[in-house]
Design a protein around this motif. Structure first.
Motif, mmCIF file in Angstrom:
data_model
loop_
_atom_site.group_PDB
_atom_site.id
_atom_site.type_symbol
_atom_site.label_atom_id
_atom_site.label_comp_id
_atom_site.label_asym_id
_atom_site.label_seq_id
_atom_site.Cartn_x
_atom_site.Cartn_y
_atom_site.Cartn_z
ATOM 1 N N ASN A 39 -7.657 -3.333 -0.681
ATOM 2 C CA ASN A 39 -7.794 -1.927 -0.213
ATOM 3 C C ASN A 39 -8.586 -1.613 1.028
ATOM 4 O O ASN A 39 -8.966 -0.493 1.435
ATOM 5 N N VAL A 99 -2.157 2.239 -2.619
ATOM 6 C CA VAL A 99 -3.128 1.516 -2.463
ATOM 7 C C VAL A 99 -2.872 -0.061 -2.210
ATOM 8 O O VAL A 99 -1.935 -0.324 -3.110
ATOM 9 N N ASP A 102 -8.843 0.722 -16.504
ATOM 10 C CA ASP A 102 -8.523 0.526 -15.391
ATOM 11 C C ASP A 102 -8.233 1.915 -14.890
ATOM 12 O O ASP A 102 -7.133 2.449 -14.652
ATOM 13 N N GLY A 112 -8.413 3.560 -11.933
ATOM 14 C CA GLY A 112 -7.832 3.737 -10.864
ATOM 15 C C GLY A 112 -6.191 3.032 -10.861
ATOM 16 O O GLY A 112 -5.617 3.121 -9.764
ATOM 17 N N SER A 113 -5.865 2.433 -12.020
ATOM 18 C CA SER A 113 -4.497 1.982 -11.921
ATOM 19 C C SER A 113 -4.322 0.804 -10.908
ATOM 20 O O SER A 113 -3.426 0.660 -10.550
ATOM 21 N N ARG A 114 -5.491 0.248 -10.478
ATOM 22 C CA ARG A 114 -5.532 -0.986 -9.454
ATOM 23 C C ARG A 114 -4.591 -2.062 -10.205
ATOM 24 O O ARG A 114 -3.868 -3.052 -9.561
ATOM 25 N N THR A 171 -6.865 -7.724 -5.388
ATOM 26 C CA THR A 171 -6.561 -7.707 -6.910
ATOM 27 C C THR A 171 -5.858 -8.807 -7.336
ATOM 28 O O THR A 171 -5.816 -9.277 -8.632
ATOM 29 N N GLN A 173 0.728 -1.228 0.139
ATOM 30 C CA GLN A 173 -0.074 0.248 -0.003
ATOM 31 C C GLN A 173 0.765 1.473 -0.028
ATOM 32 O O GLN A 173 0.600 2.177 -0.696
#
Length: 839
Positions: A598, A594, A657, A659-661, A611, A589
């Motif tokens: 999360n 993140v 994507d 949020g770039s997760r 993820t 994180q």
């Protein structure tokens, strides 16, 4: 209602569907009295950590770091590809801001850009991980997680002036790469592991010191304190919301109402407060050396101690000093004795009290019950556990373990040895801790006998100066040199002077530092509290852990320390399914902004799913296999191509994507409040790099019954250390950087919010702090770059942004300097997004 019948009460299919939709089926069963546990279907976080196989795909075939292999496999599933590698200047800036919390210097950037040898990045990682600023940066993250602050909270909010020692322990633990499993054990049971300061974790939260005579309020306060300790332990180490089972069985996770109170029993002997730390080995050796010198001098000076007389001297100069409350000594000619009787003839008022009665044979206290000596008395005051006869010779002085006679102004106590002893000294006192002076014996008689009934008086109070109020004389013998040859008296005075100096030195060396780390005592029984109400006690529960995995059940009378140590070992077990996953997620994180999960404090069913579950388990396994080394985990992540990607956006990837997760790029983010303040001080040249020690204040404190903290408006040299060393006030914020989403220490803060507010912009542009630092920054530019705007602008860019300005940027900046002045330009630089964001 009979629970067995209630559980069978028909609800109806429509009712069950409604309850399921509302998510309160478990509460319904509790209302009916049934102890229904949550469903037992497997949840990913409660399954054992098993090292997964590294994916094998065309995209990841060339990836050397397993982190990249897992990430790229997931990107491939979503039709995405990773971004190109960021340029070197961006990488070193990102590395310093993430790992150290301040930007690199222009010299450090130049050295990295010039290093064209293989493994340049790995060498830079090694230097950064060994930098002491690493612990300051990552220690702050952990202090957020465990709700650390240096004041009590609630209405009084008084200071904890020694709590900084725990903060320094955390910073040092990160810097020395203390194995994480050991870090866990020390914070829960450090007093059993030689690391007492670490137990500041247990009492790091708020405490209400205003107690009430109302039992309802005080029992509720105590229940809240234990809930804070239990809840913080559960969320910080295991990502479990244990506090949800305080009033009923957990709605989502396999934590029963009874299990909550079994774990509460582990913390029931922990109280908020300060205690002294053990002396360091070096200081302990010094104390022992001085103690030997003191004993030698005391033996030499024994010839100058007046012996007790059985008659009453006529000359005042011949009398011994009057009695005092702390400690008195009666010396007499050495004699054989099997029995010693101390008879009290008068007191300062009330029933007499003696905290400890010692009888010395050479260097041995033969009065101790531990060597077989039996105590009897004329009578003991009834109804007080702390004033029983058994305390008279238990070797533990002080009012809390003392004897009080049952008769006002008189009484006697008698000691019987296992055999005849050669004795010559009796030592006694009212309260050697110096807290009480009442009930003091002022007239007494000491007798000895070798057989019952044949008593001989060896000392009385008749040869003492009559008691006329408490004296300031120190406890212990009084030496007299009158009537002796001058040479003998001079030698005695020299020895006495040496003795006094040695005692002062011993006092200084023996003064152990104190720490706000809690006090511990053996607790009584713990009960399950119906609906969490402290006044609704139900059955007794044993200390224990969750049935989630490998449960521990301890006896109801298990020693307090053993309870915490057992819990610490249970959490730190390598086969605990949660511990490694949770800390890996926390590190991830703070590396990417993140976590893979999360909801870092909730790995239960109500939390979010990871993820990249296989990557999380692979890293958790890797951490355990490498001795729980957090620096190893950091190297693994930082050396990945994923972390070294460009942070620039790509339209097609944002559409999939936003949020770039999935980490198709490095997600840029604003640095936290402490990093902003520290970076401003570093760039202006004002940062004080002093490490550790007592905190500095960003508030002016009004210390009344209720403490008031007023944010400072003017700052001096003492206020320019890193913000992690600022006194952390609970429920109050720094007047400038508190607006940047700082936690206030009232609750745990697993991840900070990132807000954008007008107050942030105003504070960062108009505050006195920023104006002062802008002026200092301008002075630095003039000193280092000269008076030419072109050189000043180039130096400012290199210091603040770690790059050279583009031509258009430089021209605009020089025009601004000529028009508005260098300090105004510096203020603009310190407000730029490029300065405030991790690229």
């Amino acid at each position: 209602m009979n629970p067995s019948k209630a559980s069978k009460t028909p609800v109806g299919e429509a009712g069950r569907k409604l309850l399921k939709w509302l998510g309160i089926a478990s509460l319904w069963s509790l209302a009916l009295g049934a102890a229904e546990a949550p469903p037992a279907d497997p949840h990913w976080a409660f399954l054992p950590v098993v090292r997964p196989a590294i994916p094998s795909t065309k995209i990841s075939a060339g990836a050397a770091n397993p982190v990249d292999t897992f990430i790229q496999a997931r990107l491939s599933e979503s039709g995405l590809t990773p971004s190109v590698e960021a340029d070197r200047a961006t990488l070193i800036r990102r590395l310093y801001l993430v790992m150290l919390g301040v930007p690199p210097t222009p010299e450090e950037v130049s050295a990295f850009l010039a290093d064209v040898q293989p493994r340049a990045w790995e060498r830079l990682l090694d230097r950064v991980l060994e930098d002491p600023r690493y612990g300051e940066r990552w220690g702050r993250h952990w202090l957020d997680v465990i709700r650390f602050a240096e004041s009590n909270g609630f209405e009084t909010n008084r200071e904890r002036l020694s709590a900084w020692r725990f903060r320094d322990y955390v910073i040092e633990a990160f810097n020395t790469d203390k194995p994480y499993d050991q870090f866990i054990r020390e914070q829960i049971a450090g007093d059993a592991l030689g690391m007492d300061v670490a137990t500041g974790f247990l009492v790091g939260g708020p405490v209400d010191i205003v107690k009430s005579p109302d039992i309802t309020l005080t029992t509720q306060q105590r229940a809240d304190e234990i809930d804070d300790m239990l809840g913080t332990t559960g969320t910080s180490f295991m990502g479990l919301t244990l506090g949800c089972a305080r009033c009923h069985t957990h709605k989502f996770d396999p934590i029963t109402h009874t299990e909550y109170y079994s774990m509460a029993a582990i913390f029931s002997g922990v109280q908020h407060g300060e205690r002294s730390l053990p002396l360091s080995p070096e200081r302990a050796q010094g104390v022992a050396r001085i103690e030997g010198r003191i004993q030698d001098l005391q033996k030499r000076l024994e010839v100058f101690i007046p012996r007790a007389l059985t008659g009453s001297p006529t000359a005042p100069a011949d009398r011994r000093p009057a009695v005092i409350a702390r400690q008195n000594e009666d010396r007499f000619t050495v004699t054989d004795a099997r029995l010693v009787r101390f008879t009290i003839l008068a007191t300062t008022g009330g029933e007499p009290c003696i905290d400890e009665l010692e009888v010395w044979s050479g260097d041995h206290n033969v009065a101790l019950a531990s060597v077989g000596t039996k105590a009897t008395a004329s009578g003991s005051l009834a109804g007080y556990e702390i004033h029983k006869l058994e305390h008279l010779n238990d070797g533990r002085p002080g009012n809390t373990r003392s004897w009080i006679s049952s008769e006002a102004g008189k009484g006697w106590v008698q000691l019987e040895f296992t055999k005849a002893e050669r004795i010559g000294r009796v030592v006694w006192g009212r309260d050697r801790e110096g807290n009480f002076k009442d009930r003091l014996t002022t007239r007494y008689r000491i007798e000895v006998a070798t057989e019952p009934g044949v008593w001989k008086t060896v000392a009385t109070s008749d040869d003492r100066t009559p008691f006329a109020g408490e004296s300031t004389q120190p406890a212990g013998p009084v030496y007299r040199f009158e009537g002796l040859a001058e040479s003998e008296a001079s030698q005695g005075r020299r020895w006495l002077a040496e003795l006094e100096l040695a005692r002062k030195e011993r006092e200084t060396l023996s003064k152990a530092p104190s720490i706000y780390s809690g006090t511990f005592s053996q607790p009584g029984a713990t009960h399950r509290l119906h609906r969490g109400d402290p006044l609704l006690k139900r059955e007794t529960v044993s200390p224990g852990t969750l049935a989630l995995f490998q449960p521990l059940v301890l006896s109801t009378n298990a020693p307090e320390r053993d309870r915490r140590l057992a819990l610490a070992n249970w959490i730190a077990r390598p086969d605990n399914p949660l511990t490694a996953r949770v800390i890996v997620n926390r590190v991830w994180q703070h590396q990417f902004g993140v976590g893979l999960v999360n909801t870092p404090n909730d790995f239960g069913r109500n939390g979010s799913k990871p993820t990249h579950p296989e990557l999380l388990d692979w890293l958790a396994s890797d951490l355990i296999e490498h001795g729980w080394s957090l620096k190893h985990l950091q190297r693994r992540i930082l050396s990945s191509a994923t972390w070294q990607q460009s942070g620039l956006p790509r339209k097609e990837a944002l559409a999939v994507d936003a949020g770039s997760r999935l980490l198709w790029r490095f997600p840029p983010r604003r640095i936290e409040a402490e990093g902003i303040r520290d970076s401003i001080l570093a760039v202006s040249g004002n940062l004080d790099r002093a490490r550790g020690g007592p905190s500095f204040y960003l508030h002016v404190v009004d210390r009344e019954n209720v403490y008031h903290y007023h944010p400072k408006e003017a700052f001096g040299p003492a206020d320019t250390r890193r913000m992690v060393y600022a006194f952390k006030v609970r429920m109050e914020q720094d007047g400038i950087f508190g607006a940047f989403d700082c936690p206030d220490g009232s609750l745990v803060m697993p991840k900070r919010s990132v807000s954008t507010t007008p107050l942030q912009a105003l504070n960062l542009f108009n505050s006195r702090f920023i104006l002062d630092q802008s002026q200092t920054f301008a002075d630095r530019l003039r000193h280092e770059a000269g008076e030419q705007p072109e050189s000043q602008v180039r130096a400012a860019w290199q210091l603040a942004f770690n790059r050279t300005p583009q031509r258009a940027e430089a021209e605009e900046a020089m025009a601004f300097v000529r028009s508005e002045g260098l300090p105004a330009f510096c203020r603009g630089v310190l407000n730029a997004n490029e300065f405030l964001f991790i690229p």
